[in-house]
Scaffold this motif. Structure first.
Motif, PDB file in Angstrom:
ATOM      1  N   LYS A  68       0.839  -1.205   0.000  1.00  0.00           N
ATOM      2  CA  LYS A  68       0.000   0.000   0.000  1.00  0.00           C
ATOM      3  C   LYS A  68       0.878   1.261   0.000  1.00  0.00           C
ATOM      4  O   LYS A  68       0.605   2.214  -0.725  1.00  0.00           O
ATOM      5  CB  LYS A  68      -0.924   0.000   1.215  1.00  0.00           C
ATOM      6  CG  LYS A  68      -1.882   1.155   1.246  1.00  0.00           C
ATOM      7  CD  LYS A  68      -2.800   1.078   2.448  1.00  0.00           C
ATOM      8  CE  LYS A  68      -3.706   2.300   2.459  1.00  0.00           C
ATOM      9  NZ  LYS A  68      -4.491   2.397   3.656  1.00  0.00           N
ATOM     10  N   VAL A  69       1.934   1.249   0.812  1.00  0.00           N
ATOM     11  CA  VAL A  69       2.853   2.394   0.864  1.00  0.00           C
ATOM     12  C   VAL A  69       3.490   2.621  -0.504  1.00  0.00           C
ATOM     13  O   VAL A  69       3.577   3.745  -0.987  1.00  0.00           O
ATOM     14  CB  VAL A  69       3.936   2.179   1.943  1.00  0.00           C
ATOM     15  CG1 VAL A  69       5.076   3.171   1.796  1.00  0.00           C
ATOM     16  CG2 VAL A  69       3.331   2.296   3.332  1.00  0.00           C
ATOM     17  N   LEU A  70       3.923   1.535  -1.152  1.00  0.00           N
ATOM     18  CA  LEU A  70       4.554   1.663  -2.463  1.00  0.00           C
ATOM     19  C   LEU A  70       3.581   2.184  -3.513  1.00  0.00           C
ATOM     20  O   LEU A  70       3.939   3.022  -4.340  1.00  0.00           O
ATOM     21  CB  LEU A  70       5.134   0.317  -2.908  1.00  0.00           C
ATOM     22  CG  LEU A  70       6.344  -0.183  -2.132  1.00  0.00           C
ATOM     23  CD1 LEU A  70       6.721  -1.578  -2.591  1.00  0.00           C
ATOM     24  CD2 LEU A  70       7.509   0.774  -2.277  1.00  0.00           C
ATOM     25  N   ASP A  71       2.348   1.693  -3.469  1.00  0.00           N
ATOM     26  CA  ASP A  71       1.347   2.148  -4.431  1.00  0.00           C
ATOM     27  C   ASP A  71       1.014   3.629  -4.262  1.00  0.00           C
ATOM     28  O   ASP A  71       0.790   4.336  -5.242  1.00  0.00           O
ATOM     29  CB  ASP A  71       0.056   1.327  -4.295  1.00  0.00           C
ATOM     30  CG  ASP A  71       0.175  -0.039  -4.946  1.00  0.00           C
ATOM     31  OD1 ASP A  71       1.004  -0.179  -5.881  1.00  0.00           O
ATOM     32  OD2 ASP A  71      -0.555  -0.958  -4.540  1.00  0.00           O
ATOM     33  N   GLU A  72       0.988   4.092  -3.022  1.00  0.00           N
ATOM     34  CA  GLU A  72       0.557   5.462  -2.743  1.00  0.00           C
ATOM     35  C   GLU A  72       1.704   6.480  -2.747  1.00  0.00           C
ATOM     36  O   GLU A  72       1.453   7.676  -2.740  1.00  0.00           O
ATOM     37  CB  GLU A  72      -0.158   5.516  -1.393  1.00  0.00           C
ATOM     38  CG  GLU A  72      -1.453   4.739  -1.382  1.00  0.00           C
ATOM     39  CD  GLU A  72      -2.075   4.653  -0.001  1.00  0.00           C
ATOM     40  OE1 GLU A  72      -1.446   5.121   0.980  1.00  0.00           O
ATOM     41  OE2 GLU A  72      -3.179   4.105   0.095  1.00  0.00           O
TER      42      GLU A  72
END
Length: 127
Positions: A68-72
């Protein structure tokens, strides 16, 4: 697991996008070195994503949280407000040239890592 959508591959993809944007900002800075009142552009990403990834790793379900961190995560282009000359231009051409070379080496390293991973995948598919 889908190899092309793994966390490590996504991080390399994000890193390459960051480095590409950073290189464009550096080249803009060098091109505008003689423009009065020009403020040097700075691209930030590394510090922000590092702190977010460390927090995600310490939490519950770290693999999903890291994804999620990487996507955002996105990088930001801001203006460096310190003027270095009397005409209020904020570009140090020597420092920018050194940073351009450093950035090019980092891009090459990331591209080599992506290429290596894709060669492994290609070998696995071909058998």
């Amino acid at each position: 697991m889908d190899y092309l959508s793994s966390n490590s591959f996504l991080l390399m993809e994000k890193s390459l996008g960051f480095l590409w944007t950073k290189q464009a900002a550096i080249l803009d800075n060098i091109a505008n070195a003689e423009t009065p009142n020009y403020k040097a552009k700075v691209v930030t990403f590394e510090e922000t994503i590092q702190s977010k990834l460390e927090a995600a790793r310490a939490g519950i379900k770290p693999r999903q949280t890291v994804r999620k961190v990487l996507d955002e995560s996105e990088f930001a282009v801001t203006e460096h407000l310190d003027a270095t000359r009397m005409d209020e231009n904020g570009v140090n051409v020597t420092a920018q040239s050194v940073e351009a070379i450093r950035n090019a080496y980092q891009m090459r390293y990331v591209l080599n890592a992506i290429n290596s991973d894709l060669k492994l995948l290609h070998a696995a598919v071909r058998g």
